[in-house]
Design a protein around this motif. Structure first.
Motif, mmCIF file in Angstrom:
data_model
loop_
_atom_site.group_PDB
_atom_site.id
_atom_site.type_symbol
_atom_site.label_atom_id
_atom_site.label_comp_id
_atom_site.label_asym_id
_atom_site.label_seq_id
_atom_site.Cartn_x
_atom_site.Cartn_y
_atom_site.Cartn_z
ATOM 1 N N ASP A 80 28.439 46.674 37.329
ATOM 2 C CA ASP A 80 27.787 45.779 38.529
ATOM 3 C C ASP A 80 26.759 44.880 37.790
ATOM 4 N N SER B 30 40.440 48.978 31.422
ATOM 5 C CA SER B 30 39.298 48.781 31.898
ATOM 6 C C SER B 30 38.783 47.174 31.979
ATOM 7 N N ILE C 215 41.019 45.657 34.864
ATOM 8 C CA ILE C 215 40.619 45.832 36.130
ATOM 9 C C ILE C 215 39.151 44.971 36.200
ATOM 10 N N ALA C 216 38.389 44.935 35.504
ATOM 11 C CA ALA C 216 37.122 44.371 35.873
ATOM 12 C C ALA C 216 37.555 42.797 35.881
ATOM 13 N N LYS D 61 40.375 41.254 37.121
ATOM 14 C CA LYS D 61 40.957 41.117 38.529
ATOM 15 C C LYS D 61 40.001 41.421 39.653
ATOM 16 N N THR D 62 38.826 42.376 39.235
ATOM 17 C CA THR D 62 38.116 42.659 40.561
ATOM 18 C C THR D 62 37.084 41.573 40.586
ATOM 19 N N GLY E 221 38.842 38.526 42.369
ATOM 20 C CA GLY E 221 38.993 39.007 43.927
ATOM 21 C C GLY E 221 37.634 38.862 44.438
ATOM 22 N N THR E 222 36.545 39.320 43.839
ATOM 23 C CA THR E 222 35.269 39.216 44.653
ATOM 24 C C THR E 222 35.124 37.718 44.922
#
Length: 360
Positions: free
Chosen positions: A226, A242, A245-246, A248-249, A252-253
């Motif tokens: 975060d 990881s 994923i970070a 793509k997150t 997406g955010t």
């Protein structure tokens, strides 16, 4: 053949361009190269693709035509191809030939928007890893509340040990010194907490090693997911699982935020008025979050530079990826990495890792 010497900086970088990779058509890829040639007048290109089609586009792009040579091939690595299929055509596909140009010394760097898995496999098999590097890492820029941050690995290695994380940190810091213009970038390992006792043994051991040696970086310890977007560190290091994923997150955010804003501003005439009054700030936000503004991921740790453009990048985004390759060549990032690795090897503690962690 390009002389592989570190005595003098490169004045006229040569970029091997895979003109057939990605979602953009050949015309858009060449338009991006022309845009990059305008930004960097000394830039030169080797264009790998169908000669007749390239010639037809170059007739409309005299600036690029004057700075480029064409290497003909009709074969292309498709987005659906497996790495093994790409490897079988390593010497005949536009992607494989662009990487081969780097290996042969005909180009300083290769740029492709094609199949990521195939690009990584072809690059690793053809160029091999640098001395002192066990695995290459995929690094890219991520927008934050402050300046951009470098994040690696973004998918080249799903599992990493202590040595991998240390090597990624050294490579990421060298990359940040080039693309962010920092003398001593702030480096942190992505973890589930900022406390020294948190995380896997590999992460804790890597942190202990990075704290023990003076390198051209400031090691900040751990950063939580975060906190990535706050911009308090310049380089974020993690394993490829990881990291992907970070990334793509975060992407997406960004889409979520812009989508929610669009819905909110359409909800009433008052919010539409608010949009009219704040449209300048919203355009700035959209530009900051635009993936094309941060396009150009780099495979670090190879005996040659390879830049991966996002497959869906537009002309400006592709030009930015070529610009990343240009900057890495001019700043000789490979030599920076090699020197930092040598310094780390000479200075690292010779005590067992378990003792180092216990002392930390």
């Amino acid at each position: 053949m390009i002389a592989r010497t570190t005595a003098k900086p490169v004045q006229a970088p040569v970029i091997a361009l895979d003109v057939m990779g990605g979602d953009a058509g050949l015309a858009d890829v060449l338009a991006a190269a022309d845009m990059a040639a305008e930004r960097y007048p000394k830039l030169r290109f080797r264009l790998h693709g169908p000669q007749d089609r390239i010639a037809a586009e170059l007739a409309r792009l005299p600036r690029l035509a004057a700075a480029a040579e064409t290497v003909h091939t009709d074969e292309v690595v498709l987005g659906t191809d497996k790495p093994s299929q790409a490897l079988r055509r390593s010497r005949t596909s536009s992607m494989g030939m662009a990487i081969q140009s780097v290996k042969d010394g005909a180009a300083h760097a290769a740029v492709s928007a094609g199949n990521t898995g195939a690009l990584m496999a072809l690059s690793l098999v053809s160029l091999r890893t640098m001395k002192g590097i066990d695995r290459p890492a995929l690094a890219a820029l991520l927008p934050t509340l402050k300046n951009d941050s470098v994040v690696l690995d973004l998918g080249a290695n799903t599992e990493c040990d202590t040595e991998n994380l240390v090597q990624f940190s050294i490579m990421g810091a060298a990359f940040a010194r080039t693309v962010l213009g920092l003398d001593r970038p702030r480096v942190a390992l992505l973890n589930i907490g900022e406390e020294e006792l948190k995380g896997t043994e590999e992460i804790k051991e890597a942190a202990a090693l990075l704290r023990s040696v003076d390198l051209p970086m400031v090691f900040e310890g751990f950063v939580e997911g975060d906190k990535i977007g706050q911009g308090n560190v310049d380089v974020i290091v993690t394993d490829g699982f990881s990291g992907n994923i970070a990334l793509k997150t975060a992407e997406g955010t960004g889409k979520l935020v812009t989508g929610l804003l669009a819905q909110a501003f359409r909800s009433s005439w008052l919010t539409q008025l608010g949009y009219f009054l704040s449209r300048g700030a919203l355009r700035a936000l959209r530009a900051h979050l635009d993936p094309n503004a941060h396009n150009g991921a780099v495979l670090l740790g190879l005996n040659g530079l390879v830049v991966k453009s996002h497959g869906s990048a537009n002309i400006r985004g592709l030009a930015n990826a070529i610009g990343v390759a240009h900057d890495l060549v001019v700043d000789n990032v490979s030599e920076r990495i090699a020197q930092d690795l040598a310094n780390f090897s000479a200075r690292r503690p010779h005590t067992p890792l378990e003792s180092t962690v216990a002392e930390a």
